[in-house]
Scaffold this motif. Sequence first.
Motif: not given
Length: 382
Positions: A73-79, A100-104, A46-53
């Motif tokens: 997951d604190s990693n997901v929340v912080h990112r 979903w728990p991290s998004v919330k 996906t060269p035109n879109v930023q990716r985050e793993i």
Amino acid sequence: MKKRVAIFRSELLPISETFIRDQANALSEWEPVLLGRTEVPGGLETPNVQREIIPESGCYPVRSLRYWLWLPDSNVVHRLQQLNVSLVHAHFGIGATDIWPSVKAANLPMVVTLHGMDINIHQWWWKKGHGGLRRRVYPCRLKKMAQDPNVSFIAVSNAIKRRAIEQGIPEEKITVSYIGVDTEKFKPSGLPIEKRKKRILFVGRMVEKKAPLIMVRAFYEIRKQVPDAELVMIGIGPLLEDAKRLARSLDVPVSFLGAQNSEEVTAQLHQTRVFCLPSITASNGDAEGLPISILEAMACGIPVVTSANGAVNEAIFHKENGLCFKENDIKELSENIISIISKHQYLLELSNAARRIATEKFAISKTIKFLEGNIYPKQNRY
């Protein structure tokens, strides 16, 4: 300044999921960031879109406890906070319940696109552990998540919306929004369709709901009346070897091309007279949503013969831009294909209608406009 949307898929990005990449690329009012847990080896670039793993944090006992207690997951929340996103768009309900728990916890709204297997499979199948021990809680978590005011759903077809309502998701939280295809990339090309070989194209995973064995059996019947008919099958999966054995036992010359990228699929479409997807409802309830392969074929001006639940009378209209048939009806399937590949005028009429309906209803420029104008703003609280 554009608002940011984090487009979540657990694995970035299976080669068959060009629709996620293409939808992200087509956004004009929002800036997409692809967010995943793992990279797929040899997957889509996906060269035109930023990716985050963002791998799961913590040791195995910690990860397991977090999963079963449905904690963030604190990693997901912080990112998510660092990326300054205003919305999370999760593809497939299964991955959506995981994140979903991290998004919330990040105090963000989420929209979930339901594609097919994530809503069609029977709840008892999940609860009995057929999808794995962890997925036994999936149906309950999906319904619980659906009650949150900051979660809404996209159904890729009306058939998927009906199924989602049956599975307990409130109707008012579901909007039908087609993924769409790039009708400039997928368009008629090559030899005029009536001058091509009498070739039939099948594209899909070799799994029960795609019915590859039915396709081979139908081809056997077709060859009795059209000896110069050809069948090309693209895809891999657990039924591939069974399909090959069946073709050998019936002594029919099927070309199995395995997994192919989007460019090769397009090249095959430009050599094809008829696209066929003889889908069925699998034993566990899994059924089609609205296969992108059908929309790509339509955009290329290829008549489609299908029994796909989400396509019949929504993308494919019988005797207008293709032909529809009852699931598992090999006789009707083979007769439909013969009627198209053997009659030039009929072939041309269906071809022209296929292209017209694709551009009018499923062009990604139009579906993205609907997505950004009618769905994303509803979930934007900033």
